[in-house]
Design a protein around this motif. Structure first.
Motif, PDB file in Angstrom:
ATOM      1  N   GLU A 151       0.398   1.014  -5.244  1.00 36.11           N
ATOM      2  CA  GLU A 151       0.287   0.938  -6.700  1.00 36.11           C
ATOM      3  C   GLU A 151      -0.036  -0.485  -7.143  1.00 36.11           C
ATOM      4  OE1 GLU A 151       0.082   2.075 -10.623  1.00 36.11           O
ATOM      5  OE2 GLU A 151       0.132   3.350  -8.827  1.00 36.11           O
ATOM      6  N   ILE A 152       0.609  -1.472  -6.534  1.00 35.40           N
ATOM      7  CA  ILE A 152       0.323  -2.875  -6.857  1.00 35.40           C
ATOM      8  C   ILE A 152      -1.124  -3.205  -6.529  1.00 35.40           C
ATOM      9  CG2 ILE A 152       0.823  -5.267  -6.161  1.00 35.40           C
ATOM     10  CD1 ILE A 152       3.791  -4.361  -5.867  1.00 35.40           C
ATOM     11  N   ASN A 153      -1.590  -2.755  -5.361  1.00 30.29           N
ATOM     12  CA  ASN A 153      -2.984  -3.008  -4.963  1.00 30.29           C
ATOM     13  C   ASN A 153      -3.961  -2.377  -5.934  1.00 30.29           C
ATOM     14  OD1 ASN A 153      -2.075  -4.441  -2.762  1.00 30.29           O
ATOM     15  ND2 ASN A 153      -2.366  -2.754  -1.314  1.00 30.29           N
ATOM     16  N   GLU A 154      -3.672  -1.149  -6.389  1.00 29.51           N
ATOM     17  CA  GLU A 154      -4.549  -0.476  -7.356  1.00 29.51           C
ATOM     18  C   GLU A 154      -4.598  -1.247  -8.669  1.00 29.51           C
ATOM     19  OE1 GLU A 154      -6.683   2.248  -7.482  1.00 29.51           O
ATOM     20  OE2 GLU A 154      -6.511   1.863  -5.332  1.00 29.51           O
ATOM     21  N   LYS A 157      -6.693  -4.337  -8.277  1.00 33.16           N
ATOM     22  CA  LYS A 157      -8.125  -4.021  -8.283  1.00 33.16           C
ATOM     23  C   LYS A 157      -8.622  -3.776  -9.701  1.00 33.16           C
ATOM     24  CE  LYS A 157      -8.581  -2.155  -3.650  1.00 33.16           C
ATOM     25  NZ  LYS A 157      -8.792  -0.953  -2.834  1.00 33.16           N
ATOM     26  N   LYS A 158      -7.818  -3.085 -10.512  1.00 36.58           N
ATOM     27  CA  LYS A 158      -8.213  -2.801 -11.898  1.00 36.58           C
ATOM     28  C   LYS A 158      -8.357  -4.087 -12.703  1.00 36.58           C
ATOM     29  CE  LYS A 158      -6.322   1.843 -12.319  1.00 36.58           C
ATOM     30  NZ  LYS A 158      -5.273   2.683 -12.922  1.00 36.58           N
ATOM     31  N   GLY A 160      -9.288  -6.876 -11.344  1.00 35.57           N
ATOM     32  CA  GLY A 160     -10.302  -7.705 -10.703  1.00 35.57           C
ATOM     33  C   GLY A 160      -9.751  -8.747  -9.761  1.00 35.57           C
ATOM     34  N   ILE A 161      -8.520  -8.573  -9.303  1.00 33.01           N
ATOM     35  CA  ILE A 161      -7.917  -9.517  -8.363  1.00 33.01           C
ATOM     36  C   ILE A 161      -8.089  -8.966  -6.959  1.00 33.01           C
ATOM     37  CG2 ILE A 161      -5.782 -10.664  -7.678  1.00 33.01           C
ATOM     38  CD1 ILE A 161      -4.782 -10.202 -10.571  1.00 33.01           C
ATOM     39  N   GLU A 162      -8.670  -9.765  -6.081  1.00 29.57           N
ATOM     40  CA  GLU A 162      -8.893  -9.342  -4.710  1.00 29.57           C
ATOM     41  C   GLU A 162      -7.628  -9.506  -3.867  1.00 29.57           C
ATOM     42  OE1 GLU A 162     -11.638  -7.885  -3.354  1.00 29.57           O
ATOM     43  OE2 GLU A 162     -12.382  -7.829  -5.407  1.00 29.57           O
ATOM     44  N   ASP A 163      -7.471  -8.633  -2.855  1.00 28.46           N
ATOM     45  CA  ASP A 163      -6.338  -8.756  -1.928  1.00 28.46           C
ATOM     46  C   ASP A 163      -6.539  -9.974  -1.044  1.00 28.46           C
ATOM     47  OD1 ASP A 163      -5.105  -6.488  -2.884  1.00 28.46           O
ATOM     48  OD2 ASP A 163      -6.042  -5.167  -1.405  1.00 28.46           O
ATOM     49  N   ASP A 164      -5.412 -10.545  -0.632  1.00 29.01           N
ATOM     50  CA  ASP A 164      -5.472 -11.708   0.270  1.00 29.01           C
ATOM     51  C   ASP A 164      -5.684 -11.311   1.680  1.00 29.01           C
ATOM     52  OD1 ASP A 164      -5.019 -13.436  -1.854  1.00 29.01           O
ATOM     53  OD2 ASP A 164      -2.827 -13.283  -1.645  1.00 29.01           O
TER      54      ASP A 164
END
Length: 164
Positions: A151-154, A157-158, A160-164
Motif C-alpha cells: 500500500e505504501i509503494n502504491e 507511485k501515485k 510520483g516517488i520512485e522506490d529506492d
C-alpha cells in the motif's frame, strides 16, 4: 540453497515427529477415559480451525499480491500459493485430529482396544498441529507487513516517488 532448506525442513519434520511420538506415548494414559481432556482438545482444535479459515482467506486475498505488472503478480502468486498449501495442510491436521477423536468416541464400547490406538494417533497428529500453530501469528504479521508495504509503494507511485 534449496537443498539446504529442504534438509532443514526434513530435520525439523523428523524432530517434530519424534517429539510428537514421545508426547503421544506418554500422554495417552492421561487422555484415556478423561472426557474433560478430550473436550478441551476438541474445543481448541475447533477454534484453531475457524481461525485458520480466516488466515487462509487473508492469505488468498488477491489484494495481497505485490503491485506492478502481471509478471510481478505471477511471481507473488507463487509465494501466496505456497503459503496456502502450508495452511491447507495445517487445517487438515486439525480436521484429522477431530475426526480421530470422533471415531474414538463412536467405537469406545465395541472396540476398547482400538480406542487406545486412536488416542495415540490423535495425540501424535494433534501435537504436530499444535506446534505448527505457533507459527500462525508470525505468518499473519508477515502478511500484514507485506500488505502495508504494498500500500505504501502504491501511494508513493501515485505521488510520483520512485522506490529506492
Amino acid at each position: 540453497m534449496k537443498i539446504k532448506a529442504d534438509k532443514e525442513k526434513l530435520k525439523l519434520a523428523l524432530c517434530l515427529a519424534l517429539w510428537a511420538g514421545l508426547f503421544s506415548y506418554f500422554g495417552q494414559p492421561y487422555i484415556h477415559n478423561n472426557q474433560d481432556a478430550v473436550n478441551i482438545i476438541v474445543t481448541v482444535f475447533s477454534i484453531l480451525a475457524g481461525f485458520l479459515i480466516a488466515v487462509i482467506t487473508l492469505v488468498g486475498d488477491p489484494k495481497s499480491l505485490p503491485a506492478g505488472g502481471w509478471q510481478v503478480a505471477q511471481l507473488g502468486s507463487v509465494l501466496t500459493y505456497n503459503r496456502l498449501v502450508r495452511k491447507k495442510w495445517l487445517f487438515k491436521f486439525y480436521l484429522i485430529t477431530l475426526f480421530l477423536i470422533f471415531c474414538a468416541i463412536l467405537i469406545k464400547k465395541p472396540f476398547p482396544n482400538l480406542v487406545i490406538w486412536l488416542e495415540y494417533i490423535y495425540l501424535f497428529v494433534g501435537f504436530i498441529a499444535s506446534i505448527l500453530s505457533f507459527k500462525l501469528p508470525a505468518a499473519l504479521m508477515e502478511l500484514q507487513k507485506e500488505r502495508i508495504q504494498n500500500e505504501i509503494n502504491e501511494r508513493r507511485k501515485k505521488e510520483g516517488i520512485e522506490d529506492d
